[in-house]
Design a protein around this motif. Structure first.
Motif, mmCIF file in Angstrom:
data_model
loop_
_atom_site.group_PDB
_atom_site.id
_atom_site.type_symbol
_atom_site.label_atom_id
_atom_site.label_comp_id
_atom_site.label_asym_id
_atom_site.label_seq_id
_atom_site.Cartn_x
_atom_site.Cartn_y
_atom_site.Cartn_z
ATOM 1 N N LEU A 357 0.909 -1.328 -0.123
ATOM 2 C CA LEU A 357 -0.087 0.011 0.091
ATOM 3 C C LEU A 357 0.954 1.124 0.061
ATOM 4 C CD1 LEU A 357 -2.827 -1.338 2.384
ATOM 5 C CD2 LEU A 357 -3.287 -0.760 0.061
ATOM 6 N N ALA A 358 1.988 0.996 0.462
ATOM 7 C CA ALA A 358 2.966 2.341 0.834
ATOM 8 C C ALA A 358 3.562 2.638 -0.834
ATOM 9 C CB ALA A 358 3.984 2.110 1.507
ATOM 10 N N GLU A 359 3.865 1.440 -1.538
ATOM 11 C CA GLU A 359 4.327 1.718 -2.846
ATOM 12 C C GLU A 359 3.240 2.114 -3.720
ATOM 13 O OE1 GLU A 359 5.285 0.656 -7.034
ATOM 14 O OE2 GLU A 359 3.479 -0.257 -5.801
ATOM 15 N N PHE A 360 2.175 1.692 -3.391
ATOM 16 C CA PHE A 360 1.008 2.154 -4.307
ATOM 17 C C PHE A 360 0.655 3.629 -3.999
ATOM 18 C CE2 PHE A 360 -3.577 3.174 -4.531
ATOM 19 C CZ PHE A 360 -3.966 2.549 -5.776
ATOM 20 N N ALA A 361 0.688 4.069 -2.688
ATOM 21 C CA ALA A 361 0.521 5.743 -2.267
ATOM 22 C C ALA A 361 1.573 6.384 -3.048
ATOM 23 C CB ALA A 361 0.723 5.413 -0.844
ATOM 24 N N GLN A 362 2.923 6.016 -3.253
ATOM 25 C CA GLN A 362 3.951 6.911 -3.742
ATOM 26 C C GLN A 362 3.760 6.754 -5.428
ATOM 27 O OE1 GLN A 362 8.292 6.177 -3.208
ATOM 28 N NE2 GLN A 362 8.231 8.281 -2.622
ATOM 29 N N ARG A 363 3.462 5.547 -5.901
ATOM 30 C CA ARG A 363 3.152 5.555 -7.099
ATOM 31 C C ARG A 363 2.104 6.528 -7.751
ATOM 32 N NH1 ARG A 363 0.470 1.032 -9.221
ATOM 33 N NH2 ARG A 363 1.203 -0.168 -7.271
ATOM 34 N N ASN A 364 1.271 6.646 -6.799
ATOM 35 C CA ASN A 364 -0.017 7.636 -7.016
ATOM 36 C C ASN A 364 0.243 9.134 -6.447
ATOM 37 O OD1 ASN A 364 -2.256 6.055 -8.492
ATOM 38 N ND2 ASN A 364 -1.522 4.736 -6.846
ATOM 39 N N GLU A 365 1.349 9.516 -6.258
ATOM 40 C CA GLU A 365 1.908 10.780 -5.924
ATOM 41 C C GLU A 365 1.292 11.249 -4.534
ATOM 42 O OE1 GLU A 365 1.560 12.999 -9.391
ATOM 43 O OE2 GLU A 365 2.756 11.556 -10.372
ATOM 44 N N GLU A 366 0.997 10.520 -3.791
ATOM 45 C CA GLU A 366 0.542 10.561 -2.423
ATOM 46 C C GLU A 366 1.516 10.861 -1.461
ATOM 47 O OE1 GLU A 366 -3.584 8.203 -3.335
ATOM 48 O OE2 GLU A 366 -2.094 7.317 -1.746
ATOM 49 N N ARG A 367 1.663 11.860 -0.614
ATOM 50 C CA ARG A 367 2.782 11.838 0.338
ATOM 51 C C ARG A 367 2.208 12.318 1.633
ATOM 52 N NH1 ARG A 367 6.060 17.193 -1.744
ATOM 53 N NH2 ARG A 367 5.690 16.119 -3.670
ATOM 54 N N GLY A 368 2.896 12.421 2.752
ATOM 55 C CA GLY A 368 2.560 12.517 4.213
ATOM 56 C C GLY A 368 2.004 11.235 4.720
ATOM 57 N N LEU A 369 1.289 11.485 5.905
ATOM 58 C CA LEU A 369 0.664 10.284 6.674
ATOM 59 C C LEU A 369 -0.125 9.640 6.016
ATOM 60 C CD1 LEU A 369 -0.244 12.368 9.952
ATOM 61 C CD2 LEU A 369 1.459 10.656 9.624
ATOM 62 N N MET A 370 0.040 8.202 6.025
ATOM 63 C CA MET A 370 -1.044 7.313 5.576
ATOM 64 C C MET A 370 -2.047 6.687 6.604
ATOM 65 S SD MET A 370 1.506 4.877 2.847
ATOM 66 C CE MET A 370 2.750 4.945 4.109
#
Ligand SMILES: NC(=O)c1ccc[n+]([C@@H]2O[C@H](COP(=O)([O-])OP(=O)(O)OC[C@H]3O[C@@H](n4cnc5c(N)ncnc54)[C@H](O)[C@@H]3O)[C@@H](O)[C@H]2O)c1
Length: 424
Positions: A357-370
């Motif tokens: 899920l962290a890899e997915f978040a970064q791939r989708n340009e999400e930053r900061g607290l998950m």
């Protein structure tokens, strides 16, 4: 919206030779080869279908540790102590495990307390000349790993031993404060976790802090991670007694049953138990375990969290909880439960879920607290809500929003008062 597909993903483990790290590496390798089922992995269940998460076979492992051994020897040690792996299957992946050895480097045991110092090798115990040099060498190890394997992204996971809690340090509150602390080379103020957290944040790599070592994600490190475009979450994986607490405590709230006392007593063996036998290191763990109940119930109550080292139990942690509560006409009743869980078997799949899920978040340009990963943590950073049901719904909302092709509104704090989501 067209989503980018996952590439090969590195997983850099601080504490790479530990029981948990070993179970993560062995479990992912066995599951990728279909030698074991995928039970325990939440990301393998229907709500996650269609999310395009990194495949288990695309994960490449490396990391730092302070003890010298090999991944296979660590795995054999886990097998001997707990019987959690099948020896034949372990032998079938012998070469894969040996290959990971090439990607494990000596980390730093700097300022981690006497218990960790005693088990660390000479190199790890070396006092750094300059903190900045130490950070650079940690970063170099991770970057070389990324280059060697041509990895699109590397998720950094802290699964190192529990350190004694950090003394209050106002300079941790801001990035400027941390920078000045590093410039002044004020070695007494930091522990290894701070250096690891800073090093990963500065590289802009996603960070998961599975330990109670809050130094890894002090506010100044969070600012740096956000600035460099990294998503992050911690602290302290929720896998055993606290998981049960956060699922059960809301039930008392739903029936207006007043909890008077929640007495919890944990016994565990292995290295984690041994490290937690040191009162200093234990303090960090108790702080993260004890905050959950009054937060869920909304009133103060008598609680106790005991943790004792019982070597013969190895990784089979046992918890006995006694809950004394009051109902209609002030009548008093009690609930008791006994939890016997194999720590690493419970923890490893959720680390893998979060890596994906962290890899997915970064791939989708999400930053900061998950914040959507809060259901996996005892002390979820930025989330005041400890009710497991709410936390789990928050994760499902995140997943459903992506599946519907919507842009997630951004990372932000989740307030206690219910479903409010406050973007940063
Ligand atoms: N269910 C779980 O397993 C669970 C749940 C929540 C949190 N945790 C936390 O995860 C961590 C790992 O647990 P474990 O059972 O694998 O413990 P472990 O003792 O088996 O492994 C810890 C590893 O970290 C290494 N280490 C210690 N200090 C280090 C440093 N400064 N840099 C790099 N490596 C270092 C040790 O040599 C060891 O190999 C602990 O902090 C534990 O509290 C585990």
């Amino acid at each position: 919206m067209k989503r980018k597909q996952p590439g090969r993903c590195g997983v850099w483990l601080f504490g790479a030779h530990g029981g948990l790290a070993t179970t993560i590496i062995v479990g992912a390798t066995l599951a990728a080869r279909d030698l074991v089922s995928r039970s325990g992995l939440l990301t393998e269940t229907p709500p996650f279908d269609g999310l395009a998460l990194a495949g288990l076979g695309s994960l490449v492992f490396g990391g730092h540790d302070v003890r010298e051994t090999s991944v296979f020897d660590s795995a054999y040690e886990v097998y001997r102590a707990n019987g959690t792996f099948d020896l034949e299957k372990l032998q079938a992946i012998h070469d894969d495990l040996n290959a990971v050895d090439d990607d494990i480097r000596t980390g730093t045991a700097f300022n981690c307390g006497a218990t960790i110092r005693r088990m660390s090798n000479r190199k790890a115990n070396r006092r750094p000349r300059r903190l900045r040099e130490l950070i650079e060498s940690i970063q170099q190890d991770i970057l070389e790993f990324q280059e060697r394997h041509d990895l699109e992204r590397v998720v950094v996971v802290n699964v190192a031993s529990t350190e004694p809690p950090l003394p209050p340090e106002p300079r941790f509150e801001t990035l400027k404060g941390i920078e000045s602390l590093l410039d002044e080379n004020d070695a007494r103020a930091v522990r290894a976790s701070v250096l690891y957290g800073y090093a990963a944040a500065d590289l802009g790599f996603p960070i998961l802090n599975f330990t109670p070592n809050s130094g890894c994600l002090v506010p100044g490190v969070q600012v740096l991670a956000r600035k460099r475009g990294a998503p992050f979450m911690g602290n302290d994986g929720k896998t055993g007694e606290t998981l049960v607490k956060s699922a059960l405590a809301p039930m008392f709230k739903y029936r207006n049953l007043k909890v008077l006392t929640w007495q919890g007593y944990n016994i565990l063996g292995d290295r984690d138990g041994q490290v937690l036998a040191d009162p200093e290191n234990k303090r960090a763990k108790i702080e993260t375990k004890d905050g959950v109940l009054s937060s869920i119930l909304g009133y103060p109550l008598h609680t106790h969290v005991g943790i004792d080292y019982v070597p013969s139990l190895n990784d089979l942690k046992t918890a006995w909880d006694f809950i004394h509560f009051q109902g209609f006409c002030d009548y008093r009743m009690s609930l008791q439960f006994i939890w016997q869980g194999c720590d690493a078997i419970l923890a490893a799949p959720i680390v893998l879920d979060m890596v994906r899920l962290a890899e997915f978040a970064q791939r989708n340009e999400e930053r900061g607290l998950m914040t959507w990963l809060s259901c996996f943590f005892k002390s979820p950073v930025g989330v005041d809500e400890h009710d497991l049901h709410f936390q789990f719904q928050h994760l499902l909302d995140y997943v459903q929003s992506h599946l519907a092709g919507k842009t997630w509104p951004g990372s932000g704090r989740v307030a206690k008062t219910g479903k409010t989501f406050l973007p940063e």
